[in-house]
Write a protein that holds these residues in place. Structure first.
Motif, short mmCIF file in Angstrom:
data_model
loop_
_atom_site.label_atom_id
_atom_site.label_comp_id
_atom_site.label_asym_id
_atom_site.label_seq_id
_atom_site.Cartn_x
_atom_site.Cartn_y
_atom_site.Cartn_z
N ASP A 24 0.81 -1.20 0.00
CA ASP A 24 0.00 0.00 0.00
C ASP A 24 0.84 1.26 0.00
OD1 ASP A 24 -2.98 -0.43 0.18
OD2 ASP A 24 -2.21 -1.90 1.60
N VAL A 25 0.41 2.19 -0.81
CA VAL A 25 1.03 3.51 -0.87
C VAL A 25 -0.08 4.51 -0.57
CG1 VAL A 25 2.06 5.22 -2.40
CG2 VAL A 25 2.76 2.83 -2.57
N THR A 26 0.23 5.48 0.26
CA THR A 26 -0.76 6.51 0.54
C THR A 26 -0.45 7.73 -0.32
OG1 THR A 26 -0.99 5.78 2.81
CG2 THR A 26 -1.79 7.99 2.31
N LEU A 27 -1.45 8.14 -1.05
CA LEU A 27 -1.30 9.30 -1.93
C LEU A 27 -2.18 10.42 -1.39
CD1 LEU A 27 -0.20 10.36 -4.66
CD2 LEU A 27 -2.26 9.47 -5.72
N THR A 28 -1.57 11.49 -0.99
CA THR A 28 -2.34 12.61 -0.46
C THR A 28 -2.47 13.68 -1.53
OG1 THR A 28 -1.51 12.20 1.76
CG2 THR A 28 -2.43 14.38 1.34
N LEU A 29 -3.69 13.99 -1.84
CA LEU A 29 -3.94 15.09 -2.79
C LEU A 29 -4.12 16.35 -1.96
CD1 LEU A 29 -6.42 13.39 -5.29
CD2 LEU A 29 -3.93 13.35 -5.26
N ALA A 30 -3.13 17.21 -2.01
CA ALA A 30 -3.12 18.40 -1.14
C ALA A 30 -3.75 19.58 -1.85
CB ALA A 30 -1.68 18.73 -0.75
N ILE A 31 -4.85 20.05 -1.30
CA ILE A 31 -5.49 21.24 -1.87
C ILE A 31 -5.09 22.45 -1.01
CG2 ILE A 31 -7.35 20.02 -3.00
CD1 ILE A 31 -9.12 20.51 -0.69
N PRO A 32 -5.07 23.65 -1.58
CA PRO A 32 -4.41 24.74 -0.89
C PRO A 32 -5.11 25.22 0.38
CG PRO A 32 -5.34 25.49 -2.97
CD PRO A 32 -5.47 24.01 -2.95
N VAL A 97 -16.48 17.04 -15.51
CA VAL A 97 -15.63 18.22 -15.72
C VAL A 97 -14.48 18.20 -14.71
CG1 VAL A 97 -15.58 20.75 -15.53
CG2 VAL A 97 -17.50 19.61 -16.64
N ALA A 98 -13.28 18.45 -15.19
CA ALA A 98 -12.12 18.50 -14.30
C ALA A 98 -12.21 19.75 -13.43
CB ALA A 98 -10.84 18.52 -15.11
N VAL A 99 -12.27 19.55 -12.11
CA VAL A 99 -12.35 20.69 -11.19
C VAL A 99 -11.09 20.81 -10.34
CG1 VAL A 99 -14.86 20.71 -11.10
CG2 VAL A 99 -13.59 19.30 -9.48
N GLY A 100 -10.17 19.85 -10.51
CA GLY A 100 -8.90 19.91 -9.80
C GLY A 100 -7.90 19.01 -10.50
N VAL A 120 -2.85 19.67 -5.62
CA VAL A 120 -3.93 19.74 -6.62
C VAL A 120 -4.48 21.16 -6.65
CG1 VAL A 120 -6.24 18.92 -7.19
CG2 VAL A 120 -4.52 17.31 -6.40
N ARG A 121 -4.70 21.64 -7.83
CA ARG A 121 -5.19 23.01 -7.98
C ARG A 121 -6.37 23.05 -8.93
NH1 ARG A 121 -2.28 23.19 -4.26
NH2 ARG A 121 -0.34 24.37 -4.01
N ARG A 122 -7.16 24.10 -8.78
CA ARG A 122 -8.30 24.32 -9.68
C ARG A 122 -7.79 24.69 -11.08
NH1 ARG A 122 -12.69 27.30 -6.16
NH2 ARG A 122 -13.55 28.69 -7.70
N PRO A 123 -8.47 24.25 -12.14
CA PRO A 123 -8.02 24.64 -13.48
C PRO A 123 -8.41 26.10 -13.78
CG PRO A 123 -9.96 23.25 -13.62
CD PRO A 123 -9.61 23.34 -12.16
N ILE A 124 -7.43 26.95 -13.72
CA ILE A 124 -7.65 28.39 -13.95
C ILE A 124 -6.64 28.86 -14.99
CG2 ILE A 124 -7.58 30.69 -12.90
CD1 ILE A 124 -8.32 29.42 -10.24
N ALA A 125 -7.12 29.55 -15.99
CA ALA A 125 -6.23 30.12 -17.01
C ALA A 125 -6.03 31.60 -16.67
CB ALA A 125 -6.84 29.99 -18.40
N GLY A 178 2.97 30.18 -14.22
CA GLY A 178 2.56 29.01 -13.46
C GLY A 178 3.74 28.06 -13.36
N ALA A 179 4.10 27.70 -12.14
CA ALA A 179 5.22 26.77 -11.94
C ALA A 179 4.67 25.61 -11.13
CB ALA A 179 6.37 27.46 -11.22
N GLY A 180 4.18 24.57 -11.81
CA GLY A 180 3.54 23.48 -11.11
C GLY A 180 2.38 24.02 -10.30
N PRO A 181 2.39 23.82 -8.96
CA PRO A 181 1.26 24.27 -8.14
C PRO A 181 1.36 25.74 -7.73
CG PRO A 181 2.85 23.11 -6.78
CD PRO A 181 3.40 23.07 -8.18
N SER A 182 2.46 26.40 -8.10
CA SER A 182 2.71 27.77 -7.62
C SER A 182 2.49 28.78 -8.73
CB SER A 182 4.15 27.88 -7.11
OG SER A 182 4.41 26.89 -6.14
N LEU A 183 2.08 29.99 -8.27
CA LEU A 183 1.78 31.04 -9.23
C LEU A 183 2.62 32.27 -8.91
CD1 LEU A 183 -0.16 31.91 -11.54
CD2 LEU A 183 -1.72 32.74 -9.79
#
Lengths: 557, 283
Positions: A24-32, A97-100, A120-125, A178-183
């Motif tokens: 088992d591997v635990t995958l944490t999806l970190a939202i801001p 619809v992709a929301v994250g 994980v981030r919201r899809p924002i252009a 945009g640099a990965g999860p950072s703006l």
């Protein structure tokens, strides 16, 4: 390991191995943790990019009855222990619809009981650019007054129609990165009346949780800022200006103080000199960061992308490596017009040769290697590629075909003997048109066909769910004396966002439409406004701006 | 002078009111297509072609002029003429027929043939969107042109069509691949997929003979696929079977509502199969 209720109480938390012997591997999806958190998600798609191919997993999300944590569990995944994979996670709502979206910055090892975090981030252009207003209040004179404006954004998860009023803070921005999860936002002064950026440029981190501007980094950049890109872990930015290419380490040194000679966090480090207009960052699976950049894209003497240079610029060594990075090197001269990176690979389009190519290492030398000649678009044999984004082996190429047709072509980055698989697809093609209305005469309007149009930027958002591109078009309308129509010169700039699977339009937003009247004679109709086409939205009054840059968090270009 | 300006305006493809900002309308709503001619006999059968296209490309309940006449009565054409293209009046016709929206196809001639299409919302009695085009005399719009008009007239969500594949397997933990894309492990929820389309379905699990089939999924259709995987040899011990673990889990937790964890977690493989499990937490 954190127990997740019912099943895990029996399985993974019961000891070193589950009753079935699975690992088992635990995958944490970190939202801001803010107003910009992904919302409304009910299902999850995971893609594990492994050495032997991709593993696709999909599940509805559920709540753990004990911890009330939202999550899902997958098992029976046939990957060997310790396999290194890059992971993409997409959160979707009930309608798919992709929301994250998020992904690992470097490959992660799937080791029993290990924990992996994926932001994980919201899809924002995001789009940013300057404003050029009529300087003297008379449309018939060409004088312009240049100012700056805050960046604006399209929240694709919310699906609201754009009018330019959704702004990133109040501070004017010339570039968003945009640099990965950072703006990050870049600020720089603008010269009036010619619109040239000048003076020191500053980099301002923007909170992905709520778009609050954080304290600016200490370093400054010289030259007019043109383009920027970031590593997928958000730790490094590379910014192109009219005089140099810079790298900026944004993350603090870990652990403890920075090693002697190591880049100082927040400070801009010149990588090489020259007029750079496009840059992309390529991260190897081991964490080595390099930049690929285009120098002299705009030429004072010849057409754009006709005498440019492709550069390969090492930025930082692999994680756990103390080896110095190599020197910057010119890869080739030619018609390089745009570049893109995808999972450790770097690509380019050449407008002169009309081809898509890859930057590769051959015998220790960095070379530009053609992959394929791009096909003619819409019957226009003289179309040329001007923009590029690549994601998961699919290249999205912007083609400009005279006089003013722009097309988006999707083609594989690998050539297949299977003609059906290898067949390029045209996702979108349009001849640029603009209707202008006489504001003082109801029903009087004029349709203009563009004299030129180009796709300026392409970026892929939320994995491969969204394709965003920006276009610019130039219109010249000759005077029509019988109708009291003066001559018109108009420029427009638009953001288009497409659903990648269907090609459907998600957003079509005109951020800029302005111009001047020519050959104006007494009695001509003086007041005109740009009409919105069907399915298009336009900037509200005083919320319009040019589009100098466009980016997504976790975007690929 | 003014006339010249108005002519120029009429020849331009008109822009239209923006679509609703929030929420897509019901993709299965009833919509009627009516035809209004201002003294022109051009473009014969254009409304019927619109009906045919919308019936093929959307899930809307589309009624053409003949069907609308059958419901409304023979006076439909007279009422339509009296309406003169006015939205409020057209909406009343739609209301009587029980439609959510009316598409009014108008044909007139001003040198060129002017084709207009208005999408009128019955409840609000307003024009939601409008398309106009001028066609040279004798020109007939192609199917692609009509599709383009429809695309500009109706929201994009109307053109997304789906069907449902419900896959039931006799095993849990079998890997499901639909159209070449992994869809997780059985039991899986019903899959809502683009239609019409043909999908290859494969269900496989180590130690069992794989199940594969191909289904043609119609729009708005639902297909149930029963996948029977037979053992290549031997049988499961009782404690290895998924439902035993699920029941035990329920006893431990003392509550339900954890279907997702049971539903996606494979516990049916042979002990010590060494395969990977991933637990995902959203924080």
């Amino acid at each position: 390991m954190r127990c997740l209720g019912v099943f895990l109480a029996i399985g993974a938390c019961g000891g070193n191995s589950s009753p079935t012997g699975s690992r088992d591997v635990t995958l944490t999806l970190a939202i801001p943790g803010g107003t910009l958190d992904p919302k409304g998600y009910t299902s999850l798609d995971l893609v594990l990019h492994g050495p032997a191919g991709d593993v696709w997993l999909s599940s509805s999300l559920g709540k753990d009855p004990v911890t009330m944590a939202t999550g899902a569990a997958f098992s029976g995944i046939d990957l060997a222990p310790g396999t290194r994979v890059s992971i993409e996670a997409t959160l979707r709502n009930d309608t798919g619809v992709a929301v994250g979206y998020g992904r690992t910055a470097v490959d992660a090892a799937l080791i029993d009981e290990s924990a992996i975090e994926v932001p994980v981030r919201r899809p924002i252009a995001y789009i940013a650019g300057a404003v050029s207003r009529d300087a003297d209040g008379r449309a018939s004179t060409p004088a312009l007054h240049w100012t700056e404006a805050p960046a604006t954004y399209a929240d694709l998860a919310a699906g609201t129609r754009l009018d330019g009023k959704t702004q990133v803070g109040l501070q004017p921005a010339v570039l968003m990165i945009g640099a990965g999860p950072s703006l990050y936002m870049v600020t720089q002064a603008i010269t009036d009346p010619n619109g040239v950026l000048n003076g020191p440029a500053k980099i301002v981190p923007i909170s992905p949780a709520d778009h609050q501007a954080l304290p600016a980094l200490d370093g400054t950049l010289t030259g007019a800022v043109a383009d920027g890109a970031g590593a997928d872990d958000g730790s490094t930015l590379v910014i192109a200006t009219s005089t140099q290419l810079f790298a900026i380490k944004t993350a603090p040194c870990k652990p403890g103080p920075c090693a002697p000679g190591a880049p100082v966090p927040g400070m801009a480090r010149p990588l090489t000199d020259g007029n750079f207009a496009r840059v992309a960052v390529v991260t190897s699976p081991t964490g080595e960061i390099d930049a690929i950049a285009i120098k002299n894209r705009e030429s004072p003497t010849t057409a754009a992308c006709s005498a440019s240079e492709l550069w390969w610029v090492p930025v930082s060594p692999a994680i756990d490596s103390s080896d110095p990075v190599g020197p910057p090197q010119k890869v080739a001269s030619g018609g390089f017009c745009d570049i893109a990176t995808d999972r450790g690979h770097a690509y380019y389009v050449d407008a002169v040769k009309g081809d898509l190519g890859e930057v590769a290492i051959d015998g220790g030398t960095v070379i530009a290697r053609s992959i394929r000649i791009l096909p003619a678009i819409a019957g226009a044999a003289n179309g040329k590629p001007t923009a590029l984004a690549v994601s998961n082996g699919q290249a999205y190429v912007g083609i400009e075909s005279p006089p003013a047709t722009t097309s988006l072509l999707v083609v594989s980055t690998t050539v297949s003997a299977d003609r059906e698989i290898d067949q390029p697809r045209t996702l979108w093609s349009e001849a640029a048109r603009q209707v202008v209305r006489a504001t003082d005469f109801a029903g009087v309007q004029r349709q203009l066909d563009a004299s030129s149009a180009a796709i300026d930027h392409i970026e892929i958002g939320a994995g491969d769910d969204y394709i965003a591109l920006t276009t610019s078009a130039h219109f010249e309308g000759e005077p029509i004396l019988a109708a009291n129509f003066p001559g018109m010169t108009i420029d427009t700039e638009e953001l288009h966002v497409f659903d990648a699977s269907s090609g459907g339009v998600v957003q079509r937003y005109r951020s800029w439409c302005a111009g001047v009247l020519r050959n104006f004679t007494l009695g001509d109709i003086e007041n005109w406004s740009c009409a919105a086409a069907e399915g298009q939205t336009a900037a509200a009054r005083d919320f319009d701006h040019h589009i100098n840059s466009m980016t997504f968090l976790f975007g690929k270009k | 002078m003014r006339a010249a300006l108005l002519t120029l305006a009429a020849l331009a493809v008109s822009a239209a009111a923006p679509r609703a900002a929030h929420g897509d309308p019901d993709p299965r709503r009833k919509l009627i297509v009516l035809e209004y001619r201002a003294g022109s006999s051009a473009l014969a059968g254009i409304a019927t072609r619109v009906v045919t296209l919308l019936s093929k490309q959307t899930s809307l309940q589309v009624l053409g002029p003949d069907q609308a006449r059958a419901v409304y009565g023979d006076q439909l054409d007279q009422v339509l003429v009296k309406c003169g293209g006015e939205a409020l009046c057209i909406a009343r016709i739609g209301q009587k027929i029980g439609a959510a929206e009316v598409i009014l196809v108008g044909i007139s001639e001003l040198g060129d043939v002017i084709l207009t299409m208005q999408r009128i919302q019955v409840a609000s009695r307003t024009v939601a969107s409008r398309v106009a085009d001028s066609l040279a005399a004798g020109a007939i719009p192609s199917d692609a042109q009509i599709a383009d008009y429809a695309n500009r007239l109706l929201p994009p969500s109307d053109f997304l069509r789906f069907g449902v594949i419900e896959l039931v397997a006799n095993l849990t933990g079998a890997a499901v691949t639909v159209g070449g894309q992994s869809r997780g492990l059985t039991p899986i929820q019903a899959l809502r997929l683009r239609a019409p389309a043909t999908y290859d379905i494969r269900v496989e699990k180590s130690g069992y003979v794989p199940f594969s089939t191909k289904v043609a999924l119609p729009p708005d259709g639902e297909i149930k696929v029963e996948a029977e995987l037979s053992r290549r040899g031997g049988s499961d011990a009782w404690y290895q079977r998924w439902y035993v673990l699920a029941a035990a889990g329920l006893v431990v937790a003392g509550a339900g509502g954890t279907a997702i964890y049971f539903g996606t977690r494979d516990s049916g493989g042979p002990a010590g199969d060494g395969k990977l499990g991933i637990t995902v937490i959203i924080q």
